[in-house]
Design an enzyme around this catalytic site. Structure first.
Site, mmCIF file in Angstrom:
data_model
loop_
_atom_site.group_PDB
_atom_site.id
_atom_site.type_symbol
_atom_site.label_atom_id
_atom_site.label_comp_id
_atom_site.label_asym_id
_atom_site.label_seq_id
_atom_site.Cartn_x
_atom_site.Cartn_y
_atom_site.Cartn_z
ATOM 1 N N LYS A 1 -5.420 -10.382 -4.832
ATOM 2 C CA LYS A 1 -6.673 -10.693 -4.129
ATOM 3 C C LYS A 1 -7.784 -9.704 -4.539
ATOM 4 C CE LYS A 1 -6.595 -7.948 0.042
ATOM 5 N NZ LYS A 1 -7.363 -7.768 1.226
ATOM 6 N N LYS B 1 0.804 -1.228 0.000
ATOM 7 C CA LYS B 1 0.000 0.000 0.000
ATOM 8 C C LYS B 1 0.834 1.273 0.000
ATOM 9 C CE LYS B 1 -4.502 -1.536 1.532
ATOM 10 N NZ LYS B 1 -5.645 -1.381 2.404
ATOM 11 N N LYS C 1 -11.701 -4.164 -2.153
ATOM 12 C CA LYS C 1 -12.711 -3.105 -2.270
ATOM 13 C C LYS C 1 -12.161 -1.885 -2.977
ATOM 14 C CE LYS C 1 -14.343 -3.728 2.373
ATOM 15 N NZ LYS C 1 -13.071 -3.591 3.073
#
Ligand code: AQP
Length: 329
Positions: free
Chosen positions: A195, A113, A198
């Site tokens: 993966k 991230k 959202k």
């Protein structure tokens, strides 16, 4: 013997998708009948990346309504919003002072991230400590999560063991992670090596529990597969088809070998078409229940009541930890 305590949460960063559902929420619902369950909407985690305040407020209520739409019952489980219980932030600071920058910098989610930027928010770095505080604040025994969270659960255990070693073995309860056999990691439809998430930019990479049938169809029919045309579960060499088989199996409660047999000699299009039906039929009742709960006046009352119950459990545990550290008067 008393029931085991279960704690878990979901970030209100967007609508819950099939990965969240099959990896985590399905377990939440199953555990309600055998354990003492506490399920949180972790809004403080959501602000580790910038959020629009109005949208965040609305996503908190969306996730709460989805919790209930998939079967969480506020009569059986405590449902609440993380920022409503101040103990999460307070315990998090104590744990921060007992965590190492080296172990935090090894977290793969942080590396993915922050993308190596110096300007990445420090919250992205300390996020796993807040997650450890969420869990440890309730003397949790079991944490049902997707296996993308395995590393964070191990860190939580390490921090708890370290503190217990120093301040007394009964300072914190050391939890165990619990992962689904099938569905522990649902992959993105457009790139089955990542993966399902959202916050991924491509809407077609995921199926959200509130997606309309037309969107579900489009995302599944476009899902990335391979050119070998054999329907076989082989995550290493055929990640796309294996992901579709996992979703099919988990939603229809069918063993994967049975699905392989059913589609023996069939084309990828046949599997995809039938998967569209399985997904659409599974999500329809969830969408209907969501619509009746989301705008009912009861929703915020349930969350307020849940926060009061969570706080009553958390307070003495936090006091116990604070006193072991010699904090306060
Ligand atoms: N793809 C997945 N497969 C199986 N389980 C998954 N989970 C998340 N993605 C998958 C599990 O869902 C629970 C809630 O996740 P979260 O909202 O706390 O955060 P996350 O893991 O970061 O999920 P997302 O969807 O990828 O959100 P963003 O994009 O906002 O970061 C957890 O138990 C998680 O393991």
């Amino acid at each position: 013997m008393s029931k085991p305590r279960v704690f878990s949460g979901v970030q209100p960063t967007g609508n819950i998708h099939l990965g969240n559902y099959l990896g985590a929420l399905k377990q939440f619902v199953e555990l309600q009948n055998t354990a003492d369950c506490i399920y949180c909407i972790v809004d403080m985690h959501a602000i580790t990346v910038p959020q629009d305040p109005e949208e965040l407020k609305s996503h908190i209520l969306d996730v709460a309504a989805l919790y209930m739409a998939v079967g969480l019952d506020p009569e059986k489980s405590i449902l609440f919003v993380q920022s409503e219980v101040s103990g999460h932030a307070e315990l998090s600071w104590i744990l921060t002072c007992n965590s190492y920058t080296g172990e935090l910098s090894r977290m793969t989610q942080f590396k993915a991230k922050n993308k190596g930027q110096e300007s990445a928010p420090a919250g992205l770095f300390t996020y796993p400590i807040l997650m450890a505080a969420d869990i440890l604040l309730y003397d949790t025994n079991i944490v049902p999560v997707g296996n993308d969270q395995k590393q964070h659960i191990e860190l939580c255990r390490d921090i708890a063991l370290r503190i217990n070693h120093k301040y007394g073995e009964d300072t914190l309860v050391v939890p165990e992670g619990q992962y689904m056999k099938e569905g522990a990691r649902i992959m993105a439809l457009d790139d089955p090596t990542n993966k399902m998430s959202k916050s991924a930019e491509n809407e077609m990479s995921r199926i959200s529990l509130l997606d309309e049938p037309a969107k579900i169809k489009k995302a599944i029919m476009r899902a990335t597969t391979d050119s070998d045309a054999v329907i076989k579960y082989d995550p290493e060499n055929k990640p796309g088809i294996s992901n579709l088989l996992t979703i099919y199996g988990a939603l229809s409660d069918t063993p994967i070998e049975e699905i392989e047999k059913k589609f023996d000699g069939a084309g990828y299009g046949d599997l995809k078409k039938e998967l569209v039906t399985v997904v659409t039929e599974s999500l329809e009742p969830i969408r209907e229940r969501f619509n009746s709960i989301r705008y009912s006046s009861e929703l915020t009352d349930i969350l307020k009541d849940g926060a009061a119950k969570a706080n009553a459990i958390a307070e003495p545990i936090l006091e116990r930890v604070q006193s072991r550290f010699g904090l306060g008067l």
